[in-house]
Write a protein that holds these residues in place. Structure first.
Motif, PDB file in Angstrom:
ATOM      1  N   ILE A   1      83.286  -9.378 -52.037  1.00 57.56           N
ATOM      2  CA  ILE A   1      82.684  -9.675 -50.741  1.00 57.56           C
ATOM      3  C   ILE A   1      82.747  -8.433 -49.849  1.00 57.56           C
ATOM      4  O   ILE A   1      83.737  -7.709 -49.829  1.00 57.56           O
ATOM      5  CB  ILE A   1      83.355 -10.875 -50.042  1.00 57.56           C
ATOM      6  CG1 ILE A   1      84.855 -10.664 -49.839  1.00 57.56           C
ATOM      7  CG2 ILE A   1      83.093 -12.151 -50.824  1.00 57.56           C
ATOM      8  CD1 ILE A   1      85.527 -11.752 -49.012  1.00 57.56           C
TER       9      ILE A   1
ATOM     10  N   THR B   1      81.806 -13.633 -41.318  1.00 60.93           N
ATOM     11  CA  THR B   1      81.935 -14.449 -42.522  1.00 60.93           C
ATOM     12  C   THR B   1      82.955 -13.862 -43.479  1.00 60.93           C
ATOM     13  O   THR B   1      83.751 -14.581 -44.090  1.00 60.93           O
ATOM     14  CB  THR B   1      80.570 -14.580 -43.220  1.00 60.93           C
ATOM     15  OG1 THR B   1      79.648 -15.217 -42.336  1.00 60.93           O
ATOM     16  CG2 THR B   1      80.681 -15.391 -44.499  1.00 60.93           C
TER      17      THR B   1
ATOM     18  N   THR C   1      80.427  -6.219 -46.309  1.00 65.26           N
ATOM     19  CA  THR C   1      79.538  -6.313 -45.155  1.00 65.26           C
ATOM     20  C   THR C   1      78.894  -4.965 -44.894  1.00 65.26           C
ATOM     21  O   THR C   1      79.452  -3.920 -45.250  1.00 65.26           O
ATOM     22  CB  THR C   1      80.330  -6.740 -43.901  1.00 65.26           C
ATOM     23  OG1 THR C   1      79.429  -6.949 -42.808  1.00 65.26           O
ATOM     24  CG2 THR C   1      81.343  -5.672 -43.501  1.00 65.26           C
TER      25      THR C   1
ATOM     26  N   ARG D   1      86.271 -15.733 -44.873  1.00 64.72           N
ATOM     27  CA  ARG D   1      86.454 -15.994 -46.298  1.00 64.72           C
ATOM     28  C   ARG D   1      87.771 -15.416 -46.820  1.00 64.72           C
ATOM     29  O   ARG D   1      88.363 -15.979 -47.748  1.00 64.72           O
ATOM     30  CB  ARG D   1      85.289 -15.396 -47.113  1.00 64.72           C
ATOM     31  CG  ARG D   1      84.014 -16.182 -47.053  1.00 64.72           C
ATOM     32  CD  ARG D   1      82.935 -15.584 -47.951  1.00 64.72           C
ATOM     33  NE  ARG D   1      83.168 -15.811 -49.370  1.00 64.72           N
ATOM     34  CZ  ARG D   1      82.309 -15.434 -50.323  1.00 64.72           C
ATOM     35  NH1 ARG D   1      81.191 -14.795 -50.004  1.00 64.72           N
ATOM     36  NH2 ARG D   1      82.575 -15.689 -51.591  1.00 64.72           N
TER      37      ARG D   1
ATOM     38  N   ASN E   1      77.873 -10.167 -46.578  1.00 61.37           N
ATOM     39  CA  ASN E   1      77.912 -11.156 -45.500  1.00 61.37           C
ATOM     40  C   ASN E   1      78.073 -10.432 -44.173  1.00 61.37           C
ATOM     41  O   ASN E   1      78.406  -9.251 -44.144  1.00 61.37           O
ATOM     42  CB  ASN E   1      79.100 -12.115 -45.673  1.00 61.37           C
ATOM     43  CG  ASN E   1      79.064 -12.897 -46.986  1.00 61.37           C
ATOM     44  OD1 ASN E   1      79.934 -12.748 -47.821  1.00 61.37           O
ATOM     45  ND2 ASN E   1      78.051 -13.734 -47.162  1.00 61.37           N
ATOM     46  N   ASP E   2      77.840 -11.140 -43.073  1.00 56.71           N
ATOM     47  CA  ASP E   2      78.217 -10.560 -41.791  1.00 56.71           C
ATOM     48  C   ASP E   2      79.740 -10.489 -41.726  1.00 56.71           C
ATOM     49  O   ASP E   2      80.447 -11.193 -42.454  1.00 56.71           O
ATOM     50  CB  ASP E   2      77.658 -11.389 -40.631  1.00 56.71           C
ATOM     51  CG  ASP E   2      78.229 -12.798 -40.598  1.00 56.71           C
ATOM     52  OD1 ASP E   2      79.303 -12.991 -40.004  1.00 56.71           O
ATOM     53  OD2 ASP E   2      77.601 -13.695 -41.196  1.00 56.71           O
TER      54      ASP E   2
ATOM     55  N   GLN F   1      78.579  -9.298 -52.926  1.00 57.86           N
ATOM     56  CA  GLN F   1      77.996 -10.244 -51.984  1.00 57.86           C
ATOM     57  C   GLN F   1      78.135  -9.718 -50.559  1.00 57.86           C
ATOM     58  O   GLN F   1      79.257  -9.490 -50.089  1.00 57.86           O
ATOM     59  CB  GLN F   1      78.689 -11.607 -52.102  1.00 57.86           C
ATOM     60  CG  GLN F   1      78.526 -12.258 -53.470  1.00 57.86           C
ATOM     61  CD  GLN F   1      79.158 -13.648 -53.532  1.00 57.86           C
ATOM     62  OE1 GLN F   1      79.671 -14.169 -52.525  1.00 57.86           O
ATOM     63  NE2 GLN F   1      79.122 -14.258 -54.704  1.00 57.86           N
TER      64      GLN F   1
END
Length: 522
Positions: free
Chosen positions: A366, A401, A368, A405, A397-398, A395
């Motif tokens: 994850i 997020t 950003t 997570r 995300n902002d 992945q």
């Protein structure tokens, strides 16, 4: 359309109306949008920055990261080191006009000890918290805790902010939404526009200490009427707004624009402190393959620090290689045990992954692009991991997020994660008590990633309880060597985080966190 009108249109389009000319307003573009208002609930930099605006702590770190009294007027410790007595300063008041009392302090410290890594260590040593009167209290310990004032002034992780008793007494697992502190600024909720603007006003009832401002310590004298944080996602727009004077401070200059901003007339690019930021690649040790330290060690052989730093921070004058978990150039900045993986070795990485039982399963990474250097470091790390045969699902995300997570312990296939890239301030990482990534207690209360190693934790706790600095340095060296073996995270190097300001902004303080007292507009 002129440059000025373009900038004004962008700012006003985001709901950022300019205030009355009679006010002295400091306009700042911070590194991220403020989403969580509780600085005890999360260890997120932007929330910590917010917390230090409106709350105070009992002690505060000066520019040399030494604790100094802040809300405390005087204190003493018994000869056996087990009883610490404190008296609060006179005149401490919350923004609602109520006096700060030891009941507020007791509730706040208990909440902090239930949430924070540093606080939990103090909590483990605490026998009782005894209130003497409205201004005096005592912390009675089961065993000595020599880093008491350092911990009570912590400016990292979840800070020990002193809140009203009714706010602090709520469930420590749920962030509070109230914003009533006793600090030099008050949060202007009616002007807050989530995703666009955060506003603080000078607290006219605040009584600063008499000492000169020094880092987070000393007199927090506010010299502007308002501070406005403006969320402007496009870096080029921020650079143009800084050049035109529509904003005053850019907390973290986009690395690719540092040369451009440095050449702008009337603009100054500078460092906030000497310790910079440590980049880090954090694996999730709850699930395969990173529950096996051999898989975590493989990351050390995969990711080249120079490539990660160059991607994240550009020009090498802003970064350096550093294998020290406790930050190069500091008292505990040893690189013991790290020589074997100072450069990539993909063959060795593949061998370690095979030994750990990895067979090409999908790994959720994850990240950003809201904070560009984090996204760029993640891309470099993911590319190296793929070269080593790892099946990476990167992945995006902002940032909000990503940070929500991170604490989730769900399996990666069910909304959890396997790995992420991030960074933490050198002021956080240089000390074994506050370094969020090196806590390896096996109780699951450590930072997201939850690595477990009894020997590393034994050494870290011995450091915390050590009686003198020579013994601390010896233990820090041994701890570094052990961490190099078990790799709770992969250090990605050390970078300065340049900030920019207009030349008419004076009084910026060298500090572990950017602060806005002592700052004035000429």
């Amino acid at each position: 359309m002129t440059l000025r009108s373009t900038i004004l249109a962008a700012l006003l389009g985001a709901g950022l109306a300019l205030p009355a000319a009679a006010q002295s307003v400091l306009r700042v573009v911070p590194h991220a949008d403020l989403k969580t208002l509780d600085p005890v609930a999360v260890s997120v930099s932007i929330t910590r920055l917010h917390g230090l605006m409106i709350y105070e702590t009992l002690f505060a770190w000066d520019s040399g990261l030494q604790p100094r009294p802040q809300m405390v007027e005087r204190w003493s410790v018994s000869e056996d080191g087990l009883t610490w007595r404190f008296t609060l300063r006179e005149g401490l008041r919350f923004h609602d006009g109520r006096a700060v009392t030891t009941r507020d302090v007791a509730a706040s410290l208990r909440r902090w000890m239930a949430r924070d890594i540093v606080g939990s260590r103090l909590g483990d040593a605490l026998a009782s918290l005894d209130i003497t009167d409205e201004r005096s209290f005592a912390l009675v310990l089961k065993r000595p805790f020599g880093l008491m004032t350092y911990a009570l002034g912590s400016a990292v992780g979840a800070i020990p902010a002193i809140m009203r008793e009714e706010d602090a007494a709520t469930d420590p697992g749920r962030p509070i939404a109230t914003t009533i502190g006793s600090g030099p600024f008050r949060f202007v909720r009616e002007d807050w526009m989530a995703g666009q603007r955060v506003v603080y006003a000078r607290n006219p009832d605040y009584r600063p200490r008499s000492e000169p401002a020094d880092g987070l310590a000393g007199g927090r004298v506010v010299k502007v009427d308002r501070v406005e944080w403006r969320n402007i996602p496009d870096a080029s727009t921020v650079a143009a707004a800084l050049q035109s004077g529509e904003i005053d401070i850019w907390e973290q200059v986009a690395t690719d624009l540092v040369p451009v901003v440095s050449r702008q007339r009337g603009t100054v690019v500078d460092r906030l402190n000497a310790l910079g930021t440590q980049g880090m690649l954090r694996p999730n040790s709850l699930f395969p393959p990173f529950n096996d330290p051999r898989a975590r060690l493989a990351l050390a052989y995969i990711v080249d620090q120079a490539e990660a730093m160059a991607a994240g921070f550009g020009d090498q004058r802003w970064w350096r290689r550093c294998e020290a978990f406790f930050v190069c150039g500091t008292a505990y900045g040893s690189e013991a045990g790290s020589a074997p993986y100072a450069r990539p070795n993909l063959e060795r990485a593949r061998s370690l992954l095979a030994e750990a039982g990895y067979r090409g399963e999908r790994l959720v990474f994850i990240t950003t692009n809201d904070i560009p250097w984090i996204g760029r470091m993640a891309e470099v790390a993911a590319a190296g991991m793929r070269q080593a045969g790892m099946n990476i699902d990167l992945q995006y995300n902002d940032w909000g997020t990503v940070i929500t997570r991170q604490p989730r312990k769900d399996p990666p296939a069910q909304g959890g994660w396997n790995i992420f890239a991030t960074g933490a301030s050198g002021a956080t990482m240089f000390h074994p008590l506050t370094n969020i990534g090196t806590g390896m207690a096996c109780d699951g209360r450590n930072w997201a990633g939850w690595p477990c190693d009894e020997e590393a934790e034994r050494l870290r706790l011995a450091f915390i309880e050590a009686a003198d600095e020579a013994e601390r340095k010896r233990l820090a060296e041994a701890l570094q060597a052990r961490l190099a073996e078990v790799q709770p995270y992969r250090p990605l190097g050390q970078a300065d985080m340049p900030y920019a300001r207009r030349a008419n902004i004076e009084g910026m303080l060298p500090s572990p966190v950017m602060v806005f007292w002592n700052v004035e507009k000429r």
